[in-house]
Enzyme design. Structure first.
Site, PDB file in Angstrom:
ATOM      1  CD1 TRP A 135      -4.875   7.115   2.501  1.00  0.00           C
ATOM      2  CD2 TRP A 135      -4.276   8.056   0.569  1.00  0.00           C
ATOM      3  NE1 TRP A 135      -3.522   6.933   2.356  1.00  0.00           N
ATOM      4  CE2 TRP A 135      -3.121   7.502   1.185  1.00  0.00           C
ATOM      5  CE3 TRP A 135      -4.134   8.703  -0.651  1.00  0.00           C
ATOM      6  CZ2 TRP A 135      -1.844   7.575   0.604  1.00  0.00           C
ATOM      7  CZ3 TRP A 135      -2.860   8.778  -1.221  1.00  0.00           C
ATOM      8  CH2 TRP A 135      -1.737   8.212  -0.603  1.00  0.00           C
ATOM      9  CG  ASP A 136      -5.512   2.908   3.178  1.00  0.00           C
ATOM     10  OD1 ASP A 136      -5.412   4.110   3.488  1.00  0.00           O
ATOM     11  OD2 ASP A 136      -4.886   2.001   3.748  1.00  0.00           O
ATOM     12  CD  GLU A 182      -0.019   8.466   7.950  1.00  0.00           C
ATOM     13  OE1 GLU A 182       0.396   7.603   8.736  1.00  0.00           O
ATOM     14  OE2 GLU A 182      -1.196   8.514   7.549  1.00  0.00           O
ATOM     15  CE  LYS A 207       3.339   4.903   8.480  1.00  0.00           C
ATOM     16  NZ  LYS A 207       1.988   5.310   8.941  1.00  0.00           N
ATOM     17  CD  GLN A 208       2.568   6.738   3.626  1.00  0.00           C
ATOM     18  OE1 GLN A 208       2.672   6.938   4.820  1.00  0.00           O
ATOM     19  NE2 GLN A 208       1.466   6.296   3.054  1.00  0.00           N
TER      20      GLN A 208
END
Lengths: 495, 495
Positions: free
Chosen positions: B95-96, B222, B330-331
């Site tokens: 998806w980046d 994640e 994580k983000q």
């Protein structure tokens, strides 16, 4: 063969010496034959059962004989998921042993039951390492799948995540203790396992305003993974914590040494008690149904009747994400707690049974015996009988078309439990509980058990139960306390 | 090299012919050099930026040049997580591209943006197969990780479960469409992707009394896997459904052919609208914080400050069960929705930002740019500046000590977004939105963009913004509608 078995077992000190000793003592075939005959005679003396349905009778006797033959002959070995009958599950040990097979051994051969529990004691250091591996700095996490004590699950969502195994082993220890009053075992081994496995769960979970929670766990139902507050896990942990706390309190003189050895403080025990008291047990109060976990009952419905027969077991035909997001069970989950602990009132029991049975695929062979026992409890004797036939003959009739990989050892035990827990309503508490089920399919049935060192024979004939014992025994019969000197007869209660 | 790239790309018809043609047309080095110079000149003409901090200026220009050089030169190829700069993530696409890199291409080189979106169109059949694989009989599931269009995630909880990628691609298509009004692309390709990815989500989720739900998903974070009603996933799906429904309704004359081709009925569209209207978006009403998912805020707390530095990234040092059961990210997760859709009122935005930032490890390089943009939005310009420096120089300064595996391509795009979305407050809606952030760290900054086929230059100088355009352009400036003929100057609003 013996040698091969040891290859995969836990470390045995002085292994070579033992082998040498065995060889030195080699005797004639006849001597071994006699020895074997004695063992078998003793086995049947304490374990034999009888039921007036030839198919079930033969099958059950086959099943318990297979349990006896399953290879767990010393404390370094446990019983594999397939016993020693096949290569399925690669000889690994699971909760299957304590949860499904051990009650048979406790009720018939308590020494062998102790030996099986000792395997967990001997592998406790590996379980401590596994706790660390799961991010918990104290206590022990019994591996989900192992031979040598190390966790060998290839897939943690239906493996390591099943932290309920800690309480399954605790329940087995409690049951063994209730049946034997073996305080020496408890002081030397049992309490250490109870405490270490409890401390792990206490640290794994957490408190918040609503109580104590166990998040990120998988219950017995492997079609629902990594959930929060799974009822079975929490209920069993509650019993685990509360029994451990009570045992320590009552036997503090001996227990304090174990506590010191394990660096478990009074504060830890207080937290254990608090966690037990404040354990989250989710119930849909409107529907009067126990919630399998925080979200199961809100998931998407799946009509398992509409799935083609050849798409079962689902785990071989569908992506885990598909399975996990639906209301579908591989096997009994909440009902296992209701069967093991048997302390839920009837409406809740019935509703919960109805709700989950409809959604259960029985893709696991650990399922139908539990629903069968529940069905007896609820007076659904026709369904119970149907399940009894199924589980009794699961391997002999190769009903799952999987017996080529080996016998379903948990179900061997489960089929016995259908008789002991289901038909006779036996539960191993501080004293022996008996609540024989009302049913019409069998006229006669009998079972030999050992409780509090008494050899007991319980038989059903024409809706009457006769219990004989070779010594005085306390009973709880349908909730009524009874002291039996040598024999006692009572009628089966009609539901 | 070209050959190697094709080896891992989607099927290219007449590949040999193309090679032969290329060879036949081989020209002199000087000719190629001139051609390359033209390409580069054109790139900088439409993409150049300027900012009065030499380190950030140099870094950003390096970053966008690397995006340009990332190897996606035709519709059969996408941009890998490391571009073509290293072997990390084995050249796979995520998806980046659409979520973090595509906005740069839309704003500077819309044709290349279209080419990137076309990759998803060309791999739609593989995405349809993946939908089936996940148990959904209709629609398409964009693979989480792929080169040839087939799902290649080795670990589904942080892979296939990230169904939000369907809406990420939809968001990219919508954004591209808003910026270009390319109805031809929509009719021929875009709408088909929108519809197929929406139908998948519609079937994956379910309605109940409380609304529409997406269970068993993983959001961007994640460290929290397989959850229910992840806000980001649901919010993006809502936007996805509602844009698709509206587009079809407004362009029914052309859309009906696509609907017929895909066997999507009016009932399907009605359900899509209903799912959008009844989408579950969880908010803790007491704390006024958006809930990342059904259970995140009830999980055990984890003090990330107390974790030793060398234990990061957590995923390399802790068991997933340990990570998943804690309140740790994580983000950025919820904040990504707030940045992309930008429609949440300030108190909720601020509280949500505070809550999750404290719990975010930034173990992913997709995190700080999002928090940085949010910080600009909230007027936290010092923090935003700190993050801006960090993300701009992440690779040039090798801040994660991972650049040896290749550039962090998503962060290359993310660093550009800190300027475009963060500092200038650009958002691509039906018309161009501008909400430049109040800040003190930069005196001057400028950016070239293309919107509605107009070449636009936006510059900041001493708290004033000047926009010039080579043709009339509609704007929304701090919520105020403005029609600009050639240039427009306004002051940066003080928070």
């Amino acid at each position: 063969f013996e040698h091969l078995m040891f290859g995969g077992s836990v470390n045995v000190p002085n292994f070579d010496e033992k082998m040498a000793l065995d060889l030195k003592h080699t005797q004639s075939f006849e001597t071994y034959l006699e020895h074997e005959k004695e063992i078998k005679a003793k086995f049947w003396k304490y374990a034999d059962i009888d039921i007036d349905d030839p198919m079930i009778d033969q099958s059950l006797r086959y099943n318990i004989y297979q349990l006896h033959q399953s290879g767990a002959n010393d404390e370094k070995r446990h019983i594999a998921a397939k016993g020693i009958s096949g290569e399925g599950y690669e000889g690994h040990y699971f909760w299957d042993t304590e949860a499904y097979m051990l009650p048979f051994f406790i009720l018939t051969h308590p020494k062998q039951a102790k030996s099986l529990l000792m395997y967990r004691y001997h592998t406790l250091d590996e379980a401590r390492l596994e706790a660390h591996n799961l991010g918990v700095s104290r206590g022990a996490k019994i591996p989900w799948r192992t031979i040598n004590g190390k966790e060998s699950s290839p897939y943690y969502p239906a493996g390591s995540a099943q932290v309920h195994i800690n309480s399954d082993i605790a329940h087995a220890i409690k049951t063994y203790y209730y049946a034997t009053r073996d305080d020496q075992f408890m002081a030397e081994f049992g309490l250490e396992i109870l405490l270490e496995t409890a401390i792990f769960l206490l640290e794994y979970g957490h408190f918040n305003d609503q109580g104590f929670h166990l998040y990120g766990v998988t219950g017995p139902d492997e079609y629902t993974a990594i959930v929060n507050d799974n009822y079975y896990t929490n209920k069993m942990a509650q019993a685990h914590f509360s029994f451990t706390y009570d045992y320590v309190t009552k036997h503090y003189d001996k227990a304090h040494q174990v506590l010191e050895k394990l660096s478990i403080s009074v504060e830890d025990l207080t937290m254990m008690k608090k966690a037990s008291d404040e354990m989250t047990l989710l119930i849909d109060q409107h529907k009067k149904i126990i919630k399998q976990d925080q979200s199961f009952m809100d998931k998407k419905e799946l009509d398992i009747q509409s799935i083609p027969k050849d798409h079962f077991p689902l785990l071989l035909n569908y992506h885990p994400l598909h399975i996990y997001k639906h209301q579908v069970l591989k096997q009994a989950d909440t009902m296992v707690a209701l069967v093991f602990l048997n302390d839920v009132e009837k409406t809740l029991y019935q509703n919960t049974f109805d709700y989950y049975l409809k959604r259960t695929t029985h893709d696991s062979s650990l399922s139908k015996c539990i629903y069968g026992i529940s069905a007896y409890h609820l007076g659904l004797h026709e369904l119970a009988y149907e399940y009894f036939k199924y589980v009794a003959t699961l391997d002999l009739e190769d009903r799952k078309k999987y017996t080529r990989y080996g016998l379903h050892a948990a179900n061997l035990g489960g089929s016995y439990l259908m008789l002991a827990y289901g038909l006779f309503g036996i539960r191993m508490k501080e004293i022996l509980h008996l609540e024989p089920a009302y049913q019409k399919e069998f006229k006669t049935a009998s079972i030999h058990i050992t409780y509090h060192q008494k050899n007991i024979h319980i038989s059903l004939k024409d809706s009457k139960i006769t219990l004989t014992s070779d010594g005085p025994i306390e009973l709880m019969v349908y909730g009524k306390h009874v002291l039996v000197e040598a024999s006692y007869t009572f009628g089966v209660k009609v539901n």
